[in-house]
Design a protein around this motif. Structure first.
Motif, PDB file in Angstrom:
ATOM      1  N   ALA A 131     -34.848 -53.754  18.605  1.00  0.00           N
ATOM      2  CA  ALA A 131     -34.998 -55.598  18.499  1.00  0.00           C
ATOM      3  C   ALA A 131     -33.811 -56.611  18.244  1.00  0.00           C
ATOM      4  O   ALA A 131     -33.756 -57.836  19.204  1.00  0.00           O
ATOM      5  CB  ALA A 131     -36.315 -55.568  17.547  1.00  0.00           C
ATOM      6  N   GLU A 132     -33.276 -55.981  17.733  1.00  0.00           N
ATOM      7  CA  GLU A 132     -31.763 -56.571  16.986  1.00  0.00           C
ATOM      8  C   GLU A 132     -31.115 -57.007  18.172  1.00  0.00           C
ATOM      9  O   GLU A 132     -30.247 -57.686  18.613  1.00  0.00           O
ATOM     10  CB  GLU A 132     -30.767 -56.232  16.097  1.00  0.00           C
ATOM     11  N   ILE A 171     -32.911 -63.295  32.381  1.00  0.00           N
ATOM     12  CA  ILE A 171     -33.354 -62.022  32.732  1.00  0.00           C
ATOM     13  C   ILE A 171     -34.061 -60.933  32.082  1.00  0.00           C
ATOM     14  O   ILE A 171     -34.277 -60.948  30.787  1.00  0.00           O
ATOM     15  CB  ILE A 171     -31.840 -60.675  33.125  1.00  0.00           C
ATOM     16  N   PRO A 172     -35.495 -60.614  32.967  1.00  0.00           N
ATOM     17  CA  PRO A 172     -36.635 -60.142  32.618  1.00  0.00           C
ATOM     18  C   PRO A 172     -36.111 -58.973  31.851  1.00  0.00           C
ATOM     19  O   PRO A 172     -35.597 -58.183  32.322  1.00  0.00           O
ATOM     20  CB  PRO A 172     -37.090 -59.632  33.624  1.00  0.00           C
ATOM     21  N   VAL A 173     -36.538 -58.863  30.777  1.00  0.00           N
ATOM     22  CA  VAL A 173     -36.397 -57.329  29.611  1.00  0.00           C
ATOM     23  C   VAL A 173     -37.986 -56.558  29.773  1.00  0.00           C
ATOM     24  O   VAL A 173     -38.719 -57.462  29.407  1.00  0.00           O
ATOM     25  CB  VAL A 173     -35.836 -58.043  28.774  1.00  0.00           C
ATOM     26  N   TYR A 174     -38.077 -55.648  30.209  1.00  0.00           N
ATOM     27  CA  TYR A 174     -38.422 -55.182  29.837  1.00  0.00           C
ATOM     28  C   TYR A 174     -39.132 -54.218  29.283  1.00  0.00           C
ATOM     29  O   TYR A 174     -37.477 -53.599  28.619  1.00  0.00           O
ATOM     30  CB  TYR A 174     -39.448 -53.986  31.311  1.00  0.00           C
ATOM     31  N   ILE A 183     -45.027 -51.353  20.443  1.00  0.00           N
ATOM     32  CA  ILE A 183     -45.465 -52.939  20.095  1.00  0.00           C
ATOM     33  C   ILE A 183     -45.039 -53.666  19.367  1.00  0.00           C
ATOM     34  O   ILE A 183     -45.164 -54.897  20.101  1.00  0.00           O
ATOM     35  CB  ILE A 183     -47.480 -52.270  20.445  1.00  0.00           C
ATOM     36  N   ALA A 184     -44.384 -53.742  18.633  1.00  0.00           N
ATOM     37  CA  ALA A 184     -44.256 -54.672  18.032  1.00  0.00           C
ATOM     38  C   ALA A 184     -42.611 -55.004  18.570  1.00  0.00           C
ATOM     39  O   ALA A 184     -42.768 -56.718  18.230  1.00  0.00           O
ATOM     40  CB  ALA A 184     -43.437 -54.445  16.256  1.00  0.00           C
ATOM     41  N   VAL A 185     -41.534 -54.207  18.981  1.00  0.00           N
ATOM     42  CA  VAL A 185     -40.455 -54.882  19.658  1.00  0.00           C
ATOM     43  C   VAL A 185     -40.766 -55.510  20.681  1.00  0.00           C
ATOM     44  O   VAL A 185     -40.980 -56.912  21.287  1.00  0.00           O
ATOM     45  CB  VAL A 185     -39.780 -53.658  19.737  1.00  0.00           C
ATOM     46  N   THR A 186     -42.059 -55.347  21.288  1.00  0.00           N
ATOM     47  CA  THR A 186     -42.586 -55.873  22.618  1.00  0.00           C
ATOM     48  C   THR A 186     -43.042 -57.239  22.819  1.00  0.00           C
ATOM     49  O   THR A 186     -42.615 -58.180  23.778  1.00  0.00           O
ATOM     50  CB  THR A 186     -43.644 -54.521  23.534  1.00  0.00           C
ATOM     51  N   SER A 187     -44.271 -57.513  21.776  1.00  0.00           N
ATOM     52  CA  SER A 187     -44.954 -58.632  21.661  1.00  0.00           C
ATOM     53  C   SER A 187     -44.027 -59.715  20.707  1.00  0.00           C
ATOM     54  O   SER A 187     -44.133 -60.461  21.336  1.00  0.00           O
ATOM     55  CB  SER A 187     -45.956 -57.537  20.216  1.00  0.00           C
ATOM     56  N   LYS A 188     -41.916 -59.604  20.332  1.00  0.00           N
ATOM     57  CA  LYS A 188     -41.158 -59.757  20.025  1.00  0.00           C
ATOM     58  C   LYS A 188     -40.420 -61.141  21.099  1.00  0.00           C
ATOM     59  O   LYS A 188     -40.404 -62.245  21.161  1.00  0.00           O
ATOM     60  CB  LYS A 188     -41.227 -60.310  18.855  1.00  0.00           C
ATOM     61  N   TYR A 189     -40.241 -59.478  21.552  1.00  0.00           N
ATOM     62  CA  TYR A 189     -38.790 -60.082  22.926  1.00  0.00           C
ATOM     63  C   TYR A 189     -39.267 -59.091  24.223  1.00  0.00           C
ATOM     64  O   TYR A 189     -38.166 -59.674  25.063  1.00  0.00           O
ATOM     65  CB  TYR A 189     -37.463 -59.070  22.050  1.00  0.00           C
ATOM     66  N   ALA A 190     -40.511 -59.033  24.354  1.00  0.00           N
ATOM     67  CA  ALA A 190     -40.262 -58.016  26.130  1.00  0.00           C
ATOM     68  C   ALA A 190     -41.094 -59.221  26.797  1.00  0.00           C
ATOM     69  O   ALA A 190     -41.806 -59.858  26.598  1.00  0.00           O
ATOM     70  CB  ALA A 190     -41.300 -56.845  26.353  1.00  0.00           C
ATOM     71  N   ASP A 191     -40.141 -59.360  27.970  1.00  0.00           N
ATOM     72  CA  ASP A 191     -41.293 -60.251  29.582  1.00  0.00           C
ATOM     73  C   ASP A 191     -41.978 -59.252  29.815  1.00  0.00           C
ATOM     74  O   ASP A 191     -43.724 -59.779  30.766  1.00  0.00           O
ATOM     75  CB  ASP A 191     -40.121 -60.643  30.304  1.00  0.00           C
ATOM     76  N   GLY A 192     -41.682 -57.268  29.706  1.00  0.00           N
ATOM     77  CA  GLY A 192     -42.660 -56.897  30.725  1.00  0.00           C
ATOM     78  C   GLY A 192     -42.778 -55.855  29.559  1.00  0.00           C
ATOM     79  O   GLY A 192     -41.312 -55.606  29.030  1.00  0.00           O
ATOM     80  N   SER A 212     -53.155 -58.246  22.653  1.00  0.00           N
ATOM     81  CA  SER A 212     -53.060 -58.993  21.258  1.00  0.00           C
ATOM     82  C   SER A 212     -52.183 -59.108  20.296  1.00  0.00           C
ATOM     83  O   SER A 212     -51.323 -60.599  19.469  1.00  0.00           O
ATOM     84  CB  SER A 212     -54.416 -57.873  20.639  1.00  0.00           C
ATOM     85  N   ALA A 213     -50.902 -58.239  20.002  1.00  0.00           N
ATOM     86  CA  ALA A 213     -50.036 -58.232  19.196  1.00  0.00           C
ATOM     87  C   ALA A 213     -48.652 -59.570  19.638  1.00  0.00           C
ATOM     88  O   ALA A 213     -48.065 -60.460  19.040  1.00  0.00           O
ATOM     89  CB  ALA A 213     -49.081 -56.903  19.330  1.00  0.00           C
ATOM     90  N   ALA A 214     -48.756 -59.508  21.528  1.00  0.00           N
ATOM     91  CA  ALA A 214     -48.191 -60.363  21.728  1.00  0.00           C
ATOM     92  C   ALA A 214     -48.747 -62.322  21.486  1.00  0.00           C
ATOM     93  O   ALA A 214     -47.447 -63.606  21.359  1.00  0.00           O
ATOM     94  CB  ALA A 214     -48.065 -60.743  23.237  1.00  0.00           C
ATOM     95  N   ARG A 215     -50.324 -62.236  22.364  1.00  0.00           N
ATOM     96  CA  ARG A 215     -50.675 -63.517  21.640  1.00  0.00           C
ATOM     97  C   ARG A 215     -50.222 -64.146  19.739  1.00  0.00           C
ATOM     98  O   ARG A 215     -50.506 -65.015  19.734  1.00  0.00           O
ATOM     99  CB  ARG A 215     -51.983 -62.677  22.027  1.00  0.00           C
ATOM    100  N   ALA A 216     -50.376 -63.380  19.297  1.00  0.00           N
ATOM    101  CA  ALA A 216     -49.992 -63.895  17.707  1.00  0.00           C
ATOM    102  C   ALA A 216     -48.831 -64.087  17.708  1.00  0.00           C
ATOM    103  O   ALA A 216     -47.971 -64.979  16.250  1.00  0.00           O
ATOM    104  CB  ALA A 216     -50.184 -62.192  17.479  1.00  0.00           C
ATOM    105  N   HIS A 217     -47.427 -64.327  18.523  1.00  0.00           N
ATOM    106  CA  HIS A 217     -46.354 -64.148  18.751  1.00  0.00           C
ATOM    107  C   HIS A 217     -46.437 -66.195  19.490  1.00  0.00           C
ATOM    108  O   HIS A 217     -45.463 -66.332  19.827  1.00  0.00           O
ATOM    109  CB  HIS A 217     -45.161 -62.988  19.076  1.00  0.00           C
ATOM    110  N   GLY A 218     -47.154 -65.997  20.207  1.00  0.00           N
ATOM    111  CA  GLY A 218     -47.181 -67.088  21.326  1.00  0.00           C
ATOM    112  C   GLY A 218     -47.312 -66.564  22.606  1.00  0.00           C
ATOM    113  O   GLY A 218     -46.649 -67.614  23.083  1.00  0.00           O
ATOM    114  N   ARG A 219     -46.984 -65.753  22.983  1.00  0.00           N
ATOM    115  CA  ARG A 219     -46.317 -64.745  23.780  1.00  0.00           C
ATOM    116  C   ARG A 219     -47.239 -64.592  24.878  1.00  0.00           C
ATOM    117  O   ARG A 219     -48.435 -64.654  24.961  1.00  0.00           O
ATOM    118  CB  ARG A 219     -45.406 -63.760  23.960  1.00  0.00           C
ATOM    119  N   ARG A 220     -46.948 -63.696  25.670  1.00  0.00           N
ATOM    120  CA  ARG A 220     -47.494 -63.781  27.524  1.00  0.00           C
ATOM    121  C   ARG A 220     -47.074 -62.665  28.240  1.00  0.00           C
ATOM    122  O   ARG A 220     -45.541 -62.769  28.364  1.00  0.00           O
ATOM    123  CB  ARG A 220     -48.037 -64.192  29.082  1.00  0.00           C
TER     124      ARG A 220
END
Length: 375
Positions: A131-132, A171-174, A183-192, A212-220
């Protein structure tokens, strides 16, 4: 939703039942397989990473310059180079290829394998570091002025890059992994978000959790799922081929038993006691395979059973039409990207390009038209 296909380029021709053929780094094979998949309609190809494998960025570089528009999803492990350096490396290749690069950040599913590269962090620590790492990489890509970073794993003063990604969005990050940390890392920082091939119910539940986790951070998040399709002219012949693949794999395993006791992770190697992966994604595959070899009509876990769920190993089995219909069901769950590779890499890539990918695209296009008519 648009549909995307990701193939696979390795440094030499090798799967659980094929090869290895050629040198450990076979430039002709890298180029020819990349060209074949570009012509077959793949959007990108994954270049994998392992503690024993050739460097993924260098292999991707060779594949890029054998092709003209094929995208590259480059597996990358945080922690082995500074995030600022990685940001410049990826941005440089992105500039050289005209914006064709994506990064697949992997934390690793085997402590033993990671230790081979000197990484002794715990799983939770690896996710925290990832994440960092992504935060610093993105800041290097997008920051207009030099920046400092004071974190748990990285301390940086005056970082700044003269090279940026081609596209302003970066650059897209998966990212992947089915644990809560992943899932916590994905929801905050990943594009895919990448998941391995699971039955529809399990895959749908995992997609919902991540969404749902991504939506909590306003992300898709864009979702990707991986399969090893086995296609033949009839359903009966496809299942016969699946059985032949499992038989060939098990015969190889008996001939190539690991006598070292350290669980060497070569493609198709039978896992030794105590060497099964403990990451959540593999555990999910192990559980699914233990409950039976067939799910949802087409999902087959024979190779998963034989290899212990250590990687993308589940298959969709049938005719091209049947497998395309199965992929459409996953598309309806909100999964827009399919990572597909075969057990016979060249022959299967040709089948996918000629028969499977056009059918799926046609089904998705029809689905979109029907949706507009009923909206």
């Amino acid at each position: 939703m648009s549909v995307e296909f990701i193939g696979y380029v390795s440094a030499q021709e090798q799967t659980e039942i094929v090869g290895p053929h050629g040198a450990a780094v076979d430039p002709d094979y890298i180029a020819s397989s990349a060209i074949l998949q570009e012509r077959g309609g793949f959007n990108r190809v994954l270049v994998a990473f392992h503690s024993t494998s050739p460097d993924s960025q260098i292999v991707a570089h060779h594949a890029a310059f054998a092709t003209t528009h094929l995208g590259l999803l480059i597996a990358h492990r945080p922690g082995f180079v500074a995030p600022t350096l990685a940001a410049r490396q990826f941005a440089t290749l992105d500039q050289l290829t005209g914006g064709r690069v994506a990064m697949h950040v992997i934390t690793g599913g085997s402590d033993r394998e990671l230790e081979a590269d000197g990484d002794h962090l715990t799983k939770a620590e690896r996710y925290a570091r990832a994440a960092e790492y992504i935060r610093v990489v993105r800041q290097e890509w997008h920051g207009e002025a030099p920046f400092d970073h004071e974190g748990h794993y990285y301390r940086i003063k005056g970082a700044h890059s003269a090279v940026r990604p081609v596209h302003g969005s970066g650059i897209p990050v998966y990212f992947g992994g089915a644990s809560e940390e992943a899932i916590a890392v994905t929801s905050k920082y990943a594009d895919g978000y990448a998941l391995w091939g699971e039955p529809l119910r399990e895959a749908g539940a995992l997609v919902d959790r991540v969404r749902s986790a991504a939506r909590a951070h306003g992300r898709r998040i864009r979702f990707s799922i991986s399969f090893r399709p086995i296609i033949a002219d009839t359903e009966e012949h496809a299942w016969e081929r699946a059985a032949a693949i499992q038989a060939e794999l098990e015969a190889r395993q008996e001939k190539e038993q690991d006598t070292t006791g350290i669980g060497l992770d070569r493609a198709g190697r039978k896992p030794v006691p105590g060497a099964l992966p403990t990451n959540e994604g593999s555990r999910r595959l192990q559980k699914i395979a233990a409950s039976g070899s067939r799910h949802d009509e087409r999902l087959w876990t024979g190779v998963t059973q034989a290899t212990g769920g250590r990687w993308n190993s589940t298959s969709l089995v049938g005719t091209a039409d049947q497998v395309a219909e199965s992929l459409l069901r996953y598309y309806r769950l909100g999964i827009e990207t399919f990572l597909i590779r075969g057990f016979d890499p060249i022959a299967d890539a040709q089948i996918y390009g000629n028969e499977l990918i056009p059918r799926v695209r046609a089904l998705v296009e029809r689905e979109g038209r029907c949706g507009k008519l009923t909206a």
